[in-house]
Design an enzyme around this catalytic site. Structure first.
Site, mmCIF file in Angstrom:
data_model
loop_
_atom_site.group_PDB
_atom_site.id
_atom_site.type_symbol
_atom_site.label_atom_id
_atom_site.label_comp_id
_atom_site.label_asym_id
_atom_site.label_seq_id
_atom_site.Cartn_x
_atom_site.Cartn_y
_atom_site.Cartn_z
ATOM 1 C CB ALA A 115 0.560 -17.738 -29.958
ATOM 2 C CB ALA A 172 -4.720 -8.037 -25.399
ATOM 3 C CD GLN A 173 -7.127 -2.746 -20.669
ATOM 4 O OE1 GLN A 173 -6.519 -1.690 -20.894
ATOM 5 N NE2 GLN A 173 -7.557 -3.064 -19.465
ATOM 6 N N GLY A 174 -5.878 -2.994 -25.940
ATOM 7 C CA GLY A 174 -5.695 -2.027 -27.016
ATOM 8 C C GLY A 174 -6.153 -2.501 -28.380
ATOM 9 C CD GLU A 229 -2.616 0.780 -28.746
ATOM 10 O OE1 GLU A 229 -1.567 0.165 -28.512
ATOM 11 O OE2 GLU A 229 -3.737 0.258 -28.645
ATOM 12 C CG HIS A 284 1.443 -0.978 -20.172
ATOM 13 N ND1 HIS A 284 0.816 0.197 -19.807
ATOM 14 C CD2 HIS A 284 0.933 -1.314 -21.383
ATOM 15 C CE1 HIS A 284 -0.028 0.553 -20.749
ATOM 16 N NE2 HIS A 284 0.011 -0.358 -21.724
ATOM 17 N NE ARG A 289 2.917 -0.292 -24.763
ATOM 18 C CZ ARG A 289 2.189 -1.376 -24.966
ATOM 19 N NH1 ARG A 289 2.740 -2.585 -24.811
ATOM 20 N NH2 ARG A 289 0.926 -1.280 -25.319
ATOM 21 C CG HIS A 309 2.693 -4.892 -20.777
ATOM 22 N ND1 HIS A 309 1.436 -5.275 -20.369
ATOM 23 C CD2 HIS A 309 2.574 -4.547 -22.095
ATOM 24 C CE1 HIS A 309 0.583 -5.163 -21.384
ATOM 25 N NE2 HIS A 309 1.252 -4.742 -22.447
ATOM 26 N NE ARG A 334 4.271 -6.235 -26.749
ATOM 27 C CZ ARG A 334 3.139 -5.567 -26.518
ATOM 28 N NH1 ARG A 334 2.470 -5.042 -27.531
ATOM 29 N NH2 ARG A 334 2.693 -5.417 -25.303
#
Length: 524
Positions: A16, A46-48, A114, A228, A274, A331, A366
């Site tokens: 951001a 951040a992986q996803g 996801e 998470h 989640r 998370h 989220r």
């Protein structure tokens, strides 16, 4: 005290902050301050990927529905609509900036799926290194146009006649620095380090949240914290995140006894929201079950998830055995500094963007891969709004510096983490929250004291953790229902509708919240 001046100050070097700095720097003088080095941020971890309705089989309305369903219908509807509508436009902007997303052999986008998404809409880069690819791309551009100060901790905002005119920091040499600017953008990230197990980096200590509160800004939805479901663990110690994309490719949660945890818990089973999945794992762990992510069905696991494979290898977890030991970890903060759709806070000339902000797009929980999307969409909104404003504000306000009270002994970070993990964690109840509240109140001078500057970075960090932990605890007490990431064992799950929802806002001068807090004090 060193003094510097800029058109815009950006605090934070995550996605951001970098996105806002990149857009603004083409027209304005921008200074970026970061607590550690430029490469360290939660965004980089951040992986996803980043969610956007860009395929012919998808639509912004579907993305909107999935977002508010996951969010427990606590989302701000108009701003959430803006998020999902602007998604494809900002993906195109990222491509123009040089980001390369993964594609299929035929050239089409390699879209992942996801939890709680009904469509494949997750763009990823470098397999499971999306955050790294985004950050590296933006850093290469920002370094050419922006003045950057690393290893410098923001301490408190400079507020003159109710307006933000800059920020005071402490650099790596221990010197105090005052930065004056027409506009200040807070992009400091979340506060995962409030908890013993977290996916967040070591610098996610809630500094921006605490600073904004001390400056009089309104904070909202602080009770909503996402855990998470799948942190990889070794010897009960978290070693890193296992992306939800792994479950999107077919992995399943299983106990050492062979029981599939999510069977009968949620219609989407392992791809449920989640908060639901995290609570299911949490309950299994409370019953001394060991929980694993079975990856045996993913034939190309090492190629699809190279970063996770390397993470496991370094921790001596053998992925060829077909399973990874996991546990939930703190998370993401859905709440934060309350903003409107262009990032303005309740303090004039102070903006907030990214995880530190509460835009309202995440609601109570989220949706996976909406965080990177929120970062770029609203960084763009913030930058465009600032560019439309006049740059004529001059101020050289000097703060009055408050000393640390010698009689106050600050706790260790591990003590705060123990209190939060035990009483204000995945599940909560009134008695536990009251215990946490009383503990935090014993450090009240450190929570409310603005411009506590002649302290070490470590002491200021503890003060910030205390402040944010206290605010999360108060918010959790005020919300007497279970919704999304806030689960009260002593109250039922909320109805899935927008009727009668209340957002609990906290800021020092709000008499209504103070009255409610006083009422809680009497209900022991």
């Amino acid at each position: 005290m060193i003094s510097r001046r800029a058109d815009v100050i950006v605090i934070g070097s995550g996605l951001a902050g970098l996105m806002a700095a990149e857009i603004l720097s083409l027209q304005k003088n921008v200074i970026l301050i970061t607590k550690s080095n430029l490469e360290q941020s939660n965004s980089r971890l951040a992986q996803g990927g980043i969610a956007a309705a860009i395929s012919d089989a998808d639509d912004w309305r579907d993305h909107f529905f999935d977002t508010v369903m996951a969010g427990g219908f606590h989302n701000k509807q108009q701003i959430t609509e803006k998020l999902v509508k602007k998604g494809p436009e900002l993906i195109e902007k990222l491509l123009q900036l040089g980001v390369t997303f993964d594609r299929q052999p035929n050239g089409s986008w390699a879209l992942g799926k996801e939890g709680a998404h009904r469509r494949r809409r997750i763009l990823h880069a470098g397999g499971d290194a999306t955050g790294k690819e985004l950050i590296d791309c933006l850093l290469s551009r920002v370094k050419e146009h922006v003045t950057i100060f690393e290893h410098e901790m923001a301490l408190d905002f400079l507020i003159d006649e109710g307006q933000c005119v800059g920020v005071t920091t402490k650099n790596e040499n221990g010197n105090l620095v005052t930065y004056y600017a027409d506009f200040t953008i807070l992009a400091s990230g979340g506060a995962g380090q409030l908890y013993s197990v977290t996916s967040n980096g070591k610098n996610a200590t809630g500094d921006g949240l605490a600073m904004a509160y001390r400056a009089g800004a309104r904070l909202a939805d602080m009770e909503f914290i996402q855990f998470h479901p799948t942190m990889a663990v070794k010897d009960k110690r978290a070693i890193g995140l296992v992306s939800e994309a792994v479950r999107g490719e077919g992995a399943r949660l299983i106990t050492s006894q062979g029981h599939f945890i999510m069977e009968g818990i949620h219609d989407d089973e392992d791809l449920g929201p989640r908060d639901v999945v995290a609570r299911a794992i949490h309950q299994a762990l409370l019953h001394d079950e060991k929980v694993y992510l079975s990856i045996a069905e993913i034939s190309n696991f090492k190629e699809r998830f190279p970063s996770i494979t390397q993470l496991c290898k370094e921790a001596q977890i053998d992925t060829s055995a077909g399973k990874i030991p996991v546990a939930p970890g703190a998370h993401f903060f859905m709440g934060g500094v309350d903003t409107n759709e262009v990032g303005e806070t309740t303090v004039p000339r102070l903006y907030a963007v990214g995880e530190v902000a509460r835009t309202g797009v995440h609601g109570a929980n989220r949706l996976a891969s909406n965080s990177l999307l929120e970062a770029v969409v609203f960084a763009n909104e913030v930058a465009q709004h600032i560019l439309s404003q006049p740059f004529s504000f001059e101020a050289y306000y000097q703060p009055s510096i408050h000393p640390l009270e010698s009689k106050v002994t600050l706790p260790q970070a591990t003590e705060i983490q123990e209190i939060m993990s035990k009483y204000v964690g995945i599940t909560r109840d009134h008695d536990g929250l009251m215990k946490a509240k009383r503990w935090f109140e014993s450090f009240e001078p450190m929570i409310t004291n603005n411009h506590l500057l002649h302290v070490s970075v470590e002491q200021k960090t503890i003060c910030n953790l205390l402040t944010v932990g206290y605010l999360v605890t108060l918010s959790a007490l005020l919300r007497t229902e279970s919704r999304g990431g806030h689960y009260r064992m002593d109250y039922p799950q909320a109805n899935d509708d927008w009727l009668g929802l209340q957002t609990y806002c906290l800021y020092p001068s709000d008499p209504n919240v103070q009255e409610k807090v006083e009422n809680i004090k009497t209900t022991v």
